[in-house]
Motif scaffolding. Structure first.
Motif, PDB file in Angstrom:
ATOM      1  N   LYS A  32      67.442  88.476  37.241  1.00  0.00           N
ATOM      2  CA  LYS A  32      66.129  89.015  36.866  1.00  0.00           C
ATOM      3  C   LYS A  32      66.211  90.475  36.433  1.00  0.00           C
ATOM      4  O   LYS A  32      67.255  91.115  36.558  1.00  0.00           O
ATOM      5  CB  LYS A  32      65.158  88.840  38.042  1.00  0.00           C
ATOM      6  N   CYS A  35      66.102  92.764  39.949  1.00  0.00           N
ATOM      7  CA  CYS A  35      66.803  92.353  41.168  1.00  0.00           C
ATOM      8  C   CYS A  35      67.886  91.363  40.774  1.00  0.00           C
ATOM      9  O   CYS A  35      68.006  91.007  39.603  1.00  0.00           O
ATOM     10  CB  CYS A  35      65.829  91.720  42.178  1.00  0.00           C
ATOM     11  N   CYS A  37      68.199  88.208  41.721  1.00  0.00           N
ATOM     12  CA  CYS A  37      67.832  86.790  41.813  1.00  0.00           C
ATOM     13  C   CYS A  37      68.136  86.071  40.504  1.00  0.00           C
ATOM     14  O   CYS A  37      68.048  86.650  39.432  1.00  0.00           O
ATOM     15  CB  CYS A  37      66.339  86.650  42.089  1.00  0.00           C
ATOM     16  N   VAL A  49      63.917  84.049  44.990  1.00  0.00           N
ATOM     17  CA  VAL A  49      63.027  85.188  45.224  1.00  0.00           C
ATOM     18  C   VAL A  49      63.640  86.115  46.270  1.00  0.00           C
ATOM     19  O   VAL A  49      64.473  85.698  47.083  1.00  0.00           O
ATOM     20  CB  VAL A  49      61.622  84.734  45.707  1.00  0.00           C
ATOM     21  N   CYS A  50      63.241  87.387  46.224  1.00  0.00           N
ATOM     22  CA  CYS A  50      63.723  88.380  47.189  1.00  0.00           C
ATOM     23  C   CYS A  50      62.624  89.423  47.362  1.00  0.00           C
ATOM     24  O   CYS A  50      61.616  89.383  46.670  1.00  0.00           O
ATOM     25  CB  CYS A  50      65.024  89.014  46.683  1.00  0.00           C
ATOM     26  N   CYS A  53      61.351  91.027  43.887  1.00  0.00           N
ATOM     27  CA  CYS A  53      60.483  90.284  42.953  1.00  0.00           C
ATOM     28  C   CYS A  53      59.240  89.745  43.646  1.00  0.00           C
ATOM     29  O   CYS A  53      58.285  89.352  42.982  1.00  0.00           O
ATOM     30  CB  CYS A  53      61.254  89.218  42.177  1.00  0.00           C
TER      31      CYS A  53
HETATM   32 ZN   LIG Z   1      64.437  88.958  43.374  1.00  0.00          ZN
END
Ligand SMILES: [Zn+2]
Length: 505
Positions: A32, A35, A37, A49-50, A53
């Motif tokens: 992304k 990040c 991900c 996801v993290c 995001c």
């Molecule tokens: Zn993320």
């Protein structure tokens, strides 16, 4: 009925549509924009996801260098000027699939500006336009106001669950997938031109390789701004925006519908409301969704967690070096290098892969023009009938080159070639294998061919007379007749040779 239509056309002719398009394109980075991900499409919901995001408190973004390079490359391909320094900005709005409550985008200092795309256009009927770069068509530059980088939002899922009637589900995998937004100038004057613009834009982006531009997966989404004004008037009319239409055909339909609606409202003394509308493709109509936001509604401000983006001259140079030959230039080269018509070059450059495939065959074969004809008339039709892309063709490009050379040397006729192509598609085998299996039986028996030639000449005395009077092009006619008589099995080289002999005395 005709009268009504005539009147409608006359009313329509008094107005000029003004169209601008905003196109969002996913960049093909592995991770992304802010990040690490994954951006993979189709993964189980909410697995990529993290904290960054998801916009959890305290999480800080780190800019993905590849996303910057891809965006810059696309902007260069669109003839934009790259700004050495651009600024990320927060665009604030609430939406359930935007957990941060803002989208990181660019506002008053975008990555790139002042680009353009050349599209074919015609002053005459729109049919000429649809035919692509056909005769009589000219080209027109559609300005590109800006190209900027931003992050995508998540997805709201309104369908497909047992309780969908009362719940909306969220998939946040898409949050933070890098996008470029490409904003055109309001230079487009008809739905057909909009369609051409999108087609060219998609083609250019595909060539750069920064996106797969897959509309089914939402890698390209388009919003259209449309207004009409009395022909000859300089001031724009009030515009409406059509959101998130997911096919080029629907964009054209939605624009057609909106133009008609605007004119009807204005003609009946009403006023167009500035608003956002949704297109219902089943009904072919647009519906009011909400009043249109103005930029100030978003309370843009510079993103405090990111430094200004600097793409300096050295980096720009590195990126520019990766620019491939773009479709327009490639078409022009193919026309001059292989002696193709513009239409054929257009067909053969529809995708980069198609152009690559064609060129690999054209370079291997003796007569590139014959290869072009074979690909266009014998290969593409069969592929289309079976719903295959050129990469999935049972006949490889070496196979095409081989078959072209066989026809060229007269070893097989065009008719036999078509039969062999049919068999290759039936058996899903490449041309050389089929040729080996079939070893097309050709009549190489001189006496048999001579007999056929005699019959043809006897049956066409008038043509023979013309030939002897100097109309040597008649020879092609005789060859055709002999080939027909032999159902395509006579060896064409031999037919030519024997015919020459017969006609010379
Ligand atoms: Zn993320």
């Amino acid at each position: 009925m005709t009268t009504t239509q005539d009147t409608r056309a006359a009313v329509r002719a008094r107005y000029e549509p003004v169209i601008g398009l905003e196109v969002h394109v996913h960049l093909l980075t592995a991770s992304k924009i802010f990040c690490s991900c994954s951006t993979r499409f189709g993964d189980p919901p909410n697995t990529n996801v993290c904290p960054v995001c998801l916009g959890l408190p305290g999480a800080l973004p780190v800019l993905n260098k590849k996303a910057v390079e891809f965006a810059t490359l696309a902007a260069m391909a669109l003839n934009c000027r790259i700004n050495q320094r651009s600024i990320f900005a927060r665009k604030n709005y609430f939406y359930p699939d935007l957990p941060k409550g803002f989208q990181v985008s660019q506002y008053d200092k975008p990555l790139a500006e002042f680009g353009w795309i050349e599209v074919p256009t015609a002053a005459g009927p729109s049919a000429a336009l649809r035919a692509g770069l056909g005769a009589g068509a000219t080209t027109k530059k559609i300005g590109i106001t800006r190209v900027h980088l931003e992050e995508d939002a998540g997805k709201s899922l309104h369908e497909g669950f047992p309780d969908s009637y009362e719940r909306t589900y969220l998939d946040l995998n898409r949050c933070g997938v890098p996008l470029i937004e490409i904003v055109s100038e309001p230079d487009i004057r008809s739905p057909e031109e909009a369609h051409e613009y999108l087609t060219r834009l998609k083609e250019i982006i595909l060539y750069t390789g920064v996106s797969d531009v897959n509309m089914e997966e939402g890698s390209l989404r388009c919003d259209a701004n449309i207004s009409v004004r009395p022909a000859g008037q300089e001031k724009f009319g009030t515009k409406t925006e059509i959101k998130n239409v997911n096919s080029f055909r629907f964009i054209r339909q939605a624009l057609e519908y909106e133009i008609g609606r605007h004119i009807t409202v204005i003609e009946s003394g009403g006023r167009i409301q500035q608003e956002t509308r949704l297109f219902n493709s089943n009904e072919g109509k647009t519906y009011s969704m909400r009043s249109k936001e103005e930029a100030h509604d978003y309370r843009y401000f510079p993103e405090p967690d990111l430094l200004p983006l600097v793409v300096d001259a050295a980096w720009q140079q590195q990126i520019r070096a990766q620019l491939p030959e773009l479709p327009e230039a490639r078409r022009a080269r193919m026309v001059s290098e292989y002696g193709l018509t513009e239409d054929d070059a257009s067909t053969l450059t529809r995708t980069q892969s198609m152009a690559d495939q064609f060129e690999s065959a054209a370079r291997a074969a003796k007569n590139p023009k014959r290869v072009a004809n074979l690909v266009i008339s014998d290969l593409l039709g069969r592929l289309k009938a079976q719903g295959l892309e050129i990469e999935q063709s049972p006949i490889s490009m070496q196979g095409v080159a081989m078959s072209a050379d066989l026809v060229e040397s007269g070893a097989i006729s065009g008719k036999i070639l078509k039969d062999l192509y049919d068999k290759a598609f039936e058996r899903k085998q490449d041309f050389p294998a089929i040729y080996e299996q079939e070893k097309p039986q050709q009549i190489t028996d001189t006496a048999a061919i001579e007999k056929m030639i005699d019959d043809v000449l006897a049956a066409n005395p008038k043509q023979v007379e013309q030939y002897r009077a100097g109309k040597t092009t008649m020879k092609g006619f005789f060859v055709g007749q002999v080939m027909k008589m032999s159902k395509g099995t006579a060896n064409p080289a031999l037919v030519n040779e024997l015919l020459e002999k017969k006609l010379s005395h």
